[in-house]
Design a protein around this motif. Structure first.
Motif, PDB file in Angstrom:
ATOM      1  N   VAL A  11       1.067  -1.147  -0.205  1.00  0.00           N
ATOM      2  CA  VAL A  11       0.274   0.155   0.325  1.00  0.00           C
ATOM      3  C   VAL A  11       0.924   1.105  -0.392  1.00  0.00           C
ATOM      4  O   VAL A  11       2.390   1.327   0.530  1.00  0.00           O
ATOM      5  CB  VAL A  11      -1.160  -0.390   0.996  1.00  0.00           C
ATOM      6  CG1 VAL A  11      -2.563  -1.118   1.108  1.00  0.00           C
ATOM      7  CG2 VAL A  11      -0.205   0.263   2.205  1.00  0.00           C
ATOM      8  N   GLU A  12       0.187   2.676  -0.266  1.00  0.00           N
ATOM      9  CA  GLU A  12       1.107   3.709  -0.265  1.00  0.00           C
ATOM     10  C   GLU A  12       0.686   3.821   1.417  1.00  0.00           C
ATOM     11  O   GLU A  12       0.252   3.940   1.524  1.00  0.00           O
ATOM     12  CB  GLU A  12       0.255   3.929  -0.933  1.00  0.00           C
ATOM     13  CG  GLU A  12       0.852   4.448  -2.685  1.00  0.00           C
ATOM     14  CD  GLU A  12      -0.356   5.371  -3.963  1.00  0.00           C
ATOM     15  OE1 GLU A  12       0.798   5.528  -4.612  1.00  0.00           O
ATOM     16  OE2 GLU A  12      -0.751   6.063  -3.486  1.00  0.00           O
ATOM     17  N   ALA A  13       1.497   5.063   1.469  1.00  0.00           N
ATOM     18  CA  ALA A  13       1.483   5.865   2.540  1.00  0.00           C
ATOM     19  C   ALA A  13       0.330   6.238   3.139  1.00  0.00           C
ATOM     20  O   ALA A  13      -0.002   6.871   2.288  1.00  0.00           O
ATOM     21  CB  ALA A  13       2.830   6.535   3.106  1.00  0.00           C
ATOM     22  N   GLY A  14       0.004   6.096   4.099  1.00  0.00           N
ATOM     23  CA  GLY A  14      -1.549   6.796   4.316  1.00  0.00           C
ATOM     24  C   GLY A  14      -2.536   6.011   3.918  1.00  0.00           C
ATOM     25  O   GLY A  14      -3.957   6.214   4.490  1.00  0.00           O
ATOM     26  N   GLY A  15      -2.134   4.594   3.574  1.00  0.00           N
ATOM     27  CA  GLY A  15      -2.878   3.592   3.673  1.00  0.00           C
ATOM     28  C   GLY A  15      -3.302   2.489   4.728  1.00  0.00           C
ATOM     29  O   GLY A  15      -3.040   3.245   5.669  1.00  0.00           O
ATOM     30  N   GLN A  81      -5.969  -4.115  12.352  1.00  0.00           N
ATOM     31  CA  GLN A  81      -6.822  -3.669  11.939  1.00  0.00           C
ATOM     32  C   GLN A  81      -5.484  -2.496  11.381  1.00  0.00           C
ATOM     33  O   GLN A  81      -5.396  -1.526  12.580  1.00  0.00           O
ATOM     34  CB  GLN A  81      -7.326  -2.798  11.808  1.00  0.00           C
ATOM     35  CG  GLN A  81      -8.277  -1.544  11.383  1.00  0.00           C
ATOM     36  CD  GLN A  81      -8.589  -1.703   9.706  1.00  0.00           C
ATOM     37  OE1 GLN A  81      -9.064  -2.536   9.554  1.00  0.00           O
ATOM     38  NE2 GLN A  81      -8.079  -1.423   8.317  1.00  0.00           N
ATOM     39  N   MET A  82      -4.539  -1.409  10.328  1.00  0.00           N
ATOM     40  CA  MET A  82      -3.720  -0.770  10.664  1.00  0.00           C
ATOM     41  C   MET A  82      -4.619   0.088   9.957  1.00  0.00           C
ATOM     42  O   MET A  82      -4.201  -0.069   8.449  1.00  0.00           O
ATOM     43  CB  MET A  82      -2.434  -1.841   9.649  1.00  0.00           C
ATOM     44  CG  MET A  82      -2.090  -2.545  10.163  1.00  0.00           C
ATOM     45  SD  MET A  82      -0.400  -3.569   9.984  1.00  0.00           S
ATOM     46  CE  MET A  82      -1.039  -3.893   8.474  1.00  0.00           C
ATOM     47  N   ASN A  83      -3.961   1.234  10.186  1.00  0.00           N
ATOM     48  CA  ASN A  83      -4.547   2.723   9.379  1.00  0.00           C
ATOM     49  C   ASN A  83      -3.285   3.355   9.142  1.00  0.00           C
ATOM     50  O   ASN A  83      -2.064   3.545  10.471  1.00  0.00           O
ATOM     51  CB  ASN A  83      -5.918   3.251   9.856  1.00  0.00           C
ATOM     52  CG  ASN A  83      -6.978   2.627  10.455  1.00  0.00           C
ATOM     53  OD1 ASN A  83      -7.635   1.674   9.603  1.00  0.00           O
ATOM     54  ND2 ASN A  83      -8.075   2.216  11.416  1.00  0.00           N
ATOM     55  N   ASN A  84      -3.187   4.756   8.865  1.00  0.00           N
ATOM     56  CA  ASN A  84      -2.167   5.216   8.442  1.00  0.00           C
ATOM     57  C   ASN A  84      -1.010   4.879   8.293  1.00  0.00           C
ATOM     58  O   ASN A  84      -0.252   5.620   9.335  1.00  0.00           O
ATOM     59  CB  ASN A  84      -2.521   6.804   8.986  1.00  0.00           C
ATOM     60  CG  ASN A  84      -1.688   7.909   9.572  1.00  0.00           C
ATOM     61  OD1 ASN A  84      -1.370   8.207   8.529  1.00  0.00           O
ATOM     62  ND2 ASN A  84      -1.622   8.464  10.120  1.00  0.00           N
ATOM     63  N   LEU A  85      -0.962   4.137   7.615  1.00  0.00           N
ATOM     64  CA  LEU A  85       0.411   3.044   7.701  1.00  0.00           C
ATOM     65  C   LEU A  85       1.452   4.442   6.757  1.00  0.00           C
ATOM     66  O   LEU A  85       1.509   4.626   5.715  1.00  0.00           O
ATOM     67  CB  LEU A  85       0.202   1.931   6.600  1.00  0.00           C
ATOM     68  CG  LEU A  85      -0.542   1.021   7.444  1.00  0.00           C
ATOM     69  CD1 LEU A  85      -1.363  -0.258   5.982  1.00  0.00           C
ATOM     70  CD2 LEU A  85       0.364   0.245   7.909  1.00  0.00           C
ATOM     71  N   ASP A  88       7.736   2.894   7.133  1.00  0.00           N
ATOM     72  CA  ASP A  88       8.344   2.547   9.145  1.00  0.00           C
ATOM     73  C   ASP A  88       7.549   1.262   9.141  1.00  0.00           C
ATOM     74  O   ASP A  88       8.424   0.624  10.518  1.00  0.00           O
ATOM     75  CB  ASP A  88       9.214   3.349   9.874  1.00  0.00           C
ATOM     76  CG  ASP A  88       9.644   4.180   9.889  1.00  0.00           C
ATOM     77  OD1 ASP A  88       9.529   5.594  10.468  1.00  0.00           O
ATOM     78  OD2 ASP A  88      10.729   3.869   8.712  1.00  0.00           O
ATOM     79  N   ASP A  89       6.315   1.148   9.309  1.00  0.00           N
ATOM     80  CA  ASP A  89       5.783  -0.450   9.118  1.00  0.00           C
ATOM     81  C   ASP A  89       6.077  -1.320   8.490  1.00  0.00           C
ATOM     82  O   ASP A  89       5.535  -2.542   8.216  1.00  0.00           O
ATOM     83  CB  ASP A  89       4.228   0.164   9.461  1.00  0.00           C
ATOM     84  CG  ASP A  89       3.491   0.892   9.892  1.00  0.00           C
ATOM     85  OD1 ASP A  89       2.639   2.061   9.581  1.00  0.00           O
ATOM     86  OD2 ASP A  89       4.102   1.336  11.164  1.00  0.00           O
ATOM     87  N   THR A  90       7.037  -0.975   7.626  1.00  0.00           N
ATOM     88  CA  THR A  90       7.046  -2.422   6.258  1.00  0.00           C
ATOM     89  C   THR A  90       8.134  -3.572   6.594  1.00  0.00           C
ATOM     90  O   THR A  90       8.579  -2.878   7.688  1.00  0.00           O
ATOM     91  CB  THR A  90       7.922  -1.681   5.077  1.00  0.00           C
ATOM     92  OG1 THR A  90       7.004  -0.930   4.911  1.00  0.00           O
ATOM     93  CG2 THR A  90       8.501  -2.898   4.202  1.00  0.00           C
ATOM     94  N   THR A 113       3.491 -12.891   7.357  1.00  0.00           N
ATOM     95  CA  THR A 113       2.735 -12.165   6.246  1.00  0.00           C
ATOM     96  C   THR A 113       3.260 -10.781   5.734  1.00  0.00           C
ATOM     97  O   THR A 113       3.349  -9.738   7.005  1.00  0.00           O
ATOM     98  CB  THR A 113       1.300 -12.313   6.199  1.00  0.00           C
ATOM     99  OG1 THR A 113       0.375 -11.387   4.638  1.00  0.00           O
ATOM    100  CG2 THR A 113       1.001 -11.390   7.608  1.00  0.00           C
ATOM    101  N   LEU A 114       4.009 -10.126   4.626  1.00  0.00           N
ATOM    102  CA  LEU A 114       4.511  -9.229   4.311  1.00  0.00           C
ATOM    103  C   LEU A 114       3.745  -8.071   3.756  1.00  0.00           C
ATOM    104  O   LEU A 114       2.452  -7.996   3.631  1.00  0.00           O
ATOM    105  CB  LEU A 114       4.823  -9.641   3.107  1.00  0.00           C
ATOM    106  CG  LEU A 114       6.128  -8.226   2.593  1.00  0.00           C
ATOM    107  CD1 LEU A 114       7.879  -7.822   3.714  1.00  0.00           C
ATOM    108  CD2 LEU A 114       6.792  -8.545   0.968  1.00  0.00           C
ATOM    109  N   VAL A 115       4.407  -6.645   4.435  1.00  0.00           N
ATOM    110  CA  VAL A 115       3.597  -5.093   4.547  1.00  0.00           C
ATOM    111  C   VAL A 115       4.188  -4.663   3.734  1.00  0.00           C
ATOM    112  O   VAL A 115       5.110  -4.557   4.315  1.00  0.00           O
ATOM    113  CB  VAL A 115       2.833  -5.165   6.047  1.00  0.00           C
ATOM    114  CG1 VAL A 115       2.226  -3.711   5.784  1.00  0.00           C
ATOM    115  CG2 VAL A 115       1.785  -6.154   6.127  1.00  0.00           C
ATOM    116  N   THR A 116       4.470  -3.977   3.152  1.00  0.00           N
ATOM    117  CA  THR A 116       5.383  -3.439   2.009  1.00  0.00           C
ATOM    118  C   THR A 116       4.360  -1.741   2.280  1.00  0.00           C
ATOM    119  O   THR A 116       3.167  -1.697   1.880  1.00  0.00           O
ATOM    120  CB  THR A 116       5.832  -3.808   1.423  1.00  0.00           C
ATOM    121  OG1 THR A 116       5.798  -4.841   1.344  1.00  0.00           O
ATOM    122  CG2 THR A 116       6.737  -2.891   0.288  1.00  0.00           C
ATOM    123  N   VAL A 117       5.095  -0.173   2.410  1.00  0.00           N
ATOM    124  CA  VAL A 117       4.348   0.684   2.647  1.00  0.00           C
ATOM    125  C   VAL A 117       5.188   1.442   1.863  1.00  0.00           C
ATOM    126  O   VAL A 117       6.110   1.970   2.817  1.00  0.00           O
ATOM    127  CB  VAL A 117       4.030   1.420   4.304  1.00  0.00           C
ATOM    128  CG1 VAL A 117       3.263   2.303   3.774  1.00  0.00           C
ATOM    129  CG2 VAL A 117       3.222   0.329   5.165  1.00  0.00           C
TER     130      VAL A 117
END
Length: 119
Positions: A11-15, A81-85, A88-90, A113-117
């Motif tokens: 996701v993009e930052a803020g997503g 639930q992760m908001n305003n990603l 650094d949350d990657t 599970t991979l999270v990429t911001v």
């Protein structure tokens, strides 16, 4: 206890993203369930935890106010639930069953599970 994590993505930052962790096994509800994350080259760090019975939630300072952990006892599933990603949350996000805020307190782990911001 077996744990199955899912829901990562890019996701993009803020997503926003929602991670799920399905727990199974006879004693799966005996332990609080937590999310940890590990960025490349960094140590695994505590993100959030929730107790199955009362649903008390705990958060690291870095995610407080942006992330919400919850659980559905009927489904034996916990959610993050992760908001305003932020970039650094990657990292790889792991769910785990155990006690405390350090990985040493957790005996049972799901796969990451991979999270990429992106910025």
């Amino acid at each position: 206890v077996q744990l199955q994590a899912s829901g990562g993505g890019s996701v993009e930052a803020g997503g926003s993203l929602t991670l799920s962790c399905a727990a199974s096994g006879r004693t799966s509800s005996s332990y609080p369930l937590a999310w940890f994350r590990q960025a490349p080259g960094k140590e695994r760090e505590f993100v959030a935890a929730v107790t199955w019975t009362v649903g008390t939630a705990y958060y690291s300072d870095s995610v407080k106010g942006r992330f919400t952990i919850s659980r559905d006892n009927a489904k034996n599933t916990a959610y993050l639930q992760m908001n305003n990603l932020k970039p650094d949350d990657t990292g790889l996000y792991y769910c785990a069953a155990g006690i405390g805020r350090t990985p040493d307190g957790y005996e049972y782990w799901g796969q990451g599970t991979l999270v990429t911001v992106s910025s």
